[in-house]
Scaffold this active site. Structure first.
Site, PDB file in Angstrom:
ATOM      1  N   GLU A   1       0.874  -1.195   0.000  1.00  0.00           N
ATOM      2  CA  GLU A   1       0.000   0.000   0.000  1.00  0.00           C
ATOM      3  C   GLU A   1       0.896   1.226   0.000  1.00  0.00           C
ATOM      4  O   GLU A   1       0.741   2.146   0.811  1.00  0.00           O
ATOM      5  CB  GLU A   1      -0.896  -0.006   1.242  1.00  0.00           C
ATOM      6  CG  GLU A   1      -1.664  -1.327   1.414  1.00  0.00           C
ATOM      7  CD  GLU A   1      -2.547  -1.386   2.661  1.00  0.00           C
ATOM      8  OE1 GLU A   1      -2.121  -0.870   3.710  1.00  0.00           O
ATOM      9  OE2 GLU A   1      -3.659  -1.925   2.576  1.00  0.00           O
TER      10      GLU A   1
ATOM     11  N   CYS B   1     -10.433   0.470   8.006  1.00  0.00           N
ATOM     12  CA  CYS B   1      -9.779   1.731   8.352  1.00  0.00           C
ATOM     13  C   CYS B   1     -10.394   2.922   7.632  1.00  0.00           C
ATOM     14  O   CYS B   1     -10.534   3.994   8.200  1.00  0.00           O
ATOM     15  CB  CYS B   1      -8.283   1.654   8.078  1.00  0.00           C
ATOM     16  SG  CYS B   1      -7.863   1.371   6.378  1.00  0.00           S
TER      17      CYS B   1
END
Lengths: 645, 645
Positions: A313, A408
């Site tokens: 990521e 998240c």
């Protein structure tokens, strides 16, 4: 030390039609949904167990810990979003629920102050043994942020006290002295949270602890190696065995470009910017500016998405910005907003607010659909649905998902949107800055006097902004208005009188210093033509392409409006482009219409390769704001369009 | 059954300067190097152990099996390459070495005929328990191919007998009757090998066994599930649990498009084509044509690379042909040559030879550097070296590697190149086909008469081909010359007399039927202008781009000739293009020169996004044949260039 807390100002009251809608959705959809999710009350979602974990840790329930090692942070982000929501919109019942959760946190907290359900329930003897992977300090940080927000919103100290106690304990465990642990977290967050805790409590030791975590990072021998050896762990770290993933490859002041996990990076840079502003450290200031420049000049998508690589990521390398394989996590753009806001604390330069605005109107809210029920983790700039079958593009979801196992992004969006009132204005001494053009009311305190500022605008649909300044009494101070970087033609008047712009413009702000009196009226008009934007020639993926932008909004074309095979659209250099506002489309948006051409697939025949040229046919196009894509029939989408044929 | 063996003709003697060089390299570099590798005699390479495995299985050495489960196939491919090499270029010492290996195989063979070192040494009780993953039948197939080639090259039957014994044993194990195993291999290869064994021995049962493997494939219940359950294996198969990876998702005659592992696919399609030609099955013929059409019209790169996806080394979906993320394994293009050759056995249609030629001059030999010392497994069409750091592009190596742990491509190239003499001509009854324009001498037997055909050409650098036909006595037969699909302007004379082309042209072949006499001279001249090729508009990655092609050669630009940032080159539609032959460059190549433009990075400034347009500057370009790239300084390369600006 100079306290330039960007939070000392109360939140502005947001009256803006564009943003009120979002804030309402967060209040009425996201926060309640998330509460259900935290309580495993969403039938078709994977269980969260987050509240149950706290109950077990508090001794109110029995059972095992369940969820991610950072499950506690979901509760923290929910509490933080609730705090901001209460600030805007009091809700006694919601506040009562939050108070009950805070009571639960208190019970779950150890005598020594420790508060983490994973370790308390599952591996109590293993506290602080894997800072690299296990998110203990990350969860602590999110709880601290929530506690500060809740204190500001409600005036209640309980949560703040819980987290101060935890921070005191952490301060007793970490440091350079004696047998303290000379470590730092694998996922940065506590660094910026401790600064907020310092600002809320005035306790210097929290600031110093934040500094310690920042300064210790990346020193050799690597703490992550030391703790790894102590654990007897001999495995290779998945990200090519590099601590670049955690931005721990070098001391922070030696880092020249953004690497690794993008969210971790921008959370860390946020803390660095706060520290630079508070301590005046030139090393940290320089490091922040160097990293900022690298990100916004070489590693940021036009939507303010960052992190072009699914692997980790993470940031990739300079100018590597593939549109259909990006990661561009919603949380990373949110983190970019956090960082930009803090850079404004370092220096009043509109470039920071420009990026903040770019993120707010594009790559953050694209993470949520218009009714707040579905979310993107990854925000690509080009989608061909069937390509998500390719393993290397499988992270690109063609439609938003209901909720995530690793939840998240939705709560992060919730806390960002509901705290928007903290981003519009800031103040330094007797200068009041207007960073964002969002309809709002802000009360500031200048030289001991209360001043009400009322902002009215139909932004982002047009660039007309009206500000009314109401000091209690006539008072000399400066109102600084941002001239957005995208604007090449502005007009500015005070009480109808034209202002000579070059005389008052500095680093993108118009500084209007005068004796302000009740009812003074500032009128700013930002021309909002449709812009054809090119990317730097080093961006391989965008060569020969343009993106349409109008004001702060980046536009895209969708299959539902333009048919399939969007890659075959070409916008000639002289194409006629026009706008119209459609109140019934996607909650009311300004649409861009254009006369494009498209390569005609039908006329080509069967050959895969040929020395004949595809013919083209006229193709009217319709572009919509990027944030609003994927709210109708699923299909292709693209931001960067071929320019000519 | 009609025997149309494409191998019954002896190999042509290749006299072609272009190919002789390659054949010499294979003989003098690749085969000796590979022999050393098989014997663990290359100091800096990972050990092969392949010969040692046979020694252990033969009882001549002790120790453990080492290497991949398909390690035996490396020895097989080496023996096959040696066979073809001996055919072209007798070498008693090499033949002696091969004979010794064959002796070893004989000793390693079980009483029952079984011959596989992995199972013999390591898991003798587990034979045939994991056809899906463990390559037993695959290794058998490669050994059979080698045995047939060795028999044809040397006339020695020993190896052929060994493999016939093994094939007899396999035939006794597999089938539908009684308690035979109703299974088929996870990696196809034995299907086409059994047909060659059938053609060499005349034993029908090998043909029938091949048919069985092909017909059984993809039937439900899936044999792979049956054997998996018998093994007690409950794991998910890595490729999304799909048997598409092995082309076992459907019976072969129901398969409409190419899916899964590209090498497995084309090996299977090759066997299907052979079976279609031999048995005349219309179902198989239709299936072959459907799959062919799908591959060459929707899934093939312009270089004849196939397999656009690293995940599973596999086909992706129609028109998904990313240039910088392709897999395009050397072995897959080699397999495409095998398949194309066999499609010519089904039907004399030049489209098959066109693809065979495209693969031979582009995507196969690009797998080897010009001195035969380094190899590409993956043959991308666009390379930016630093991008190989991205996890999703890590399979794209910017330079050729010395040898591979999984050493399939180099020996596969070796056997292809050294067998080239089998691809130029074929014969059906009294028609002699010339498929490829490669300087060569071929002896054919027409109606019992020997005919020598001598072909002279400077192909691929120019399109002038001279054929001399020398029958022992005057004889009526047909010489069929391919008109390449890339050619739009040909002239054809026999003994100086112009031939009216439309009267003799059928499916891409000029059929010249006449009474041939000694010294008859056919002159074919194929105009070879530089072609600007476009891809089908559905190929997203190539929109607005062109590739340069001249004759059979696809061209590319390299950083060493054109500077970095090749993506910024634009070739205007009316750009002047010219050629020159450079005898000193890359072994002698025709270079394409052009007047292009390039977006000027230097003039752009620092902004990542801007509403100004990048200026352009004139940029002469130099393009080289794709196969010759990466033989100088490493750097960027691209095939598809932006067309206009």
């Amino acid at each position: 030390m100079q306290n330039v807390s960007t939070y000392k100002m109360k939140a502005a009251e947001v009256t803006d039609p564009f943003w009120q809608k979002y804030m309402e959705i967060v209040r009425e959809e996201v926060i309640p949904y998330q509460w259900k999710a935290l309580n495993d009350d969403v039938p078709d979602a994977s269980p969260s167990h987050a509240i149950e974990n706290f109950r077990i840790a508090a001794g109110e329930a029995s059972g095992e810990f369940y969820g991610m090692v950072f499950q506690d942070s979901d509760v923290a982000k929910w509490l933080e979003a609730v705090a901001y929501s209460l600030e805007n919109h009091p809700d006694p019942s919601l506040e009562e629920t939050a108070d009950e959760v805070i009571d639960l946190l208190e019970k779950a907290q150890g005598e020594d102050g420790y508060l983490n359900t994973y370790y308390t329930i599952k591996e109590p003897e293993k506290r602080w043994t894997n800072l690299r992977d296990n998110h203990e300090l990350y969860c602590a940080g999110h709880l601290m942020e929530a506690a500060v927000a809740y204190y500001h919103a409600t005036g209640k100290r309980k949560f703040l006290d819980i987290m101060s106690k935890y921070a005191d304990y952490i301060d007793s465990v970490f440091g350079r002295e004696g047998d303290k642990i000379p470590g730092y977290p694998g996922h940065q967050e506590i660094e910026l949270a401790l600064i907020r805790l310092y600002q809320a409590t005035g306790k210097d030791k929290y600031l110093k602890l934040s500094q310690f975590f920042i300064e210790e990072r990346g020193k050799t021998p690597h703490y992550f190696d030391i703790e790894k050896e102590a654990r007897g762990d001999t495995s290779r770290f998945f990200w090519d065995n590099s601590y670049g993933y955690h931005q721990a490859h070098l001391p922070v002041t030696e880092q020249q470009s953004a690497v690794g996990h993008a969210v971790r990076a921008v959370y860390m840079y946020s803390a660095m910017a706060d520290l630079a502003a508070i301590t005046g450290s030139s090393e940290l200031t320089d490091a922040c500016k160097t990293l900022w420049k690298n990100v916004v000049q070489k590693q940021m998508y036009i939507t303010a998405g960052i992190g072009s690589m699914e692997f980790g990521e993470a940031f990739s390398s300079d100018y590597d910005l593939p549109n259909d394989a990006s990661y561009t996590e919603t949380c990373a753009s949110i983190g970019l907003v956090f960082w930009a806001k803090r850079m404004l604390g370092v220096e009043a330069d509109a470039q920071y607010a420009d990026v903040m605005e770019r993120a707010l109107y594009n790559g953050t809210i694209s993470g949520m659909d218009l009714d707040g029920k579905r979310f993107f983790y990854v925000n690509p700039l080009e989608v061909t649905p069937e390509m998500s079958r390719r393993k290397d593009k499988r992270h690109i979801k063609p439609v938003r998902q209901k909720w995530f196992g690793c939840a998240c992004c939705p709560p992060n969006l919730a806390r960002l949107i509901s705290s928007l009132g903290h981003y519009i204005y800031s103040q330094k001494n007797d200068i009041v800055y207007v960073h964002l053009y969002i309809g709002s009311k802000q009360q500031v305190d200048v030289q001991g006097q209360k001043v009400d500022i009322v902002q009215e605008t139909n932004y982002p649909w047009d660039g007309e902004i009206n500000l009314t300044v109401n000091p209690e009494q006539e008072e000399v101070f400066t109102l600084a208005l941002r001239l957005p970087g995208w604007c090449n033609d502005a007009s500015l008047t005070v009480n109808g009188e034209e202002i000579r712009q070059d005389a008052v413009l500095e680093k993108g702000y118009f500084y209007l210093r005068r004796e302000w009196k009740r009812g003074d009226h500032v009128h700013l008009k930002l021309a909002m033509p449709i812009e054809r934007i090119q990317a730097h020639p080093n961006v391989r993926e965008n060569v020969g392409k343009i993106a349409l932008q109008r004001g702060p909004l980046v536009y895209c074309v969708e299959e539902v409006d333009n048919g399939a095979n969007l890659h075959n659209l070409f916008l000639p250099k002289n194409a006629k482009l026009s706008t119209s506002f459609d109140p019934d489309l996607l909650g009311g948006i300004t649409v861009i219409h254009g006369e494009a051409e498209r390569r005609d697939e039908a006329s080509w025949g069967e050959d895969l390769y040929s020395n004949t040229h595809a013919s083209t046919i006229p193709a009217p196009i319709k572009a919509i704001p990027y944030y609003s894509w994927c709210n109708r029939e699923p299909g292709e989408m693209l931001v960067w369009m071929n320019e000519t044929i």
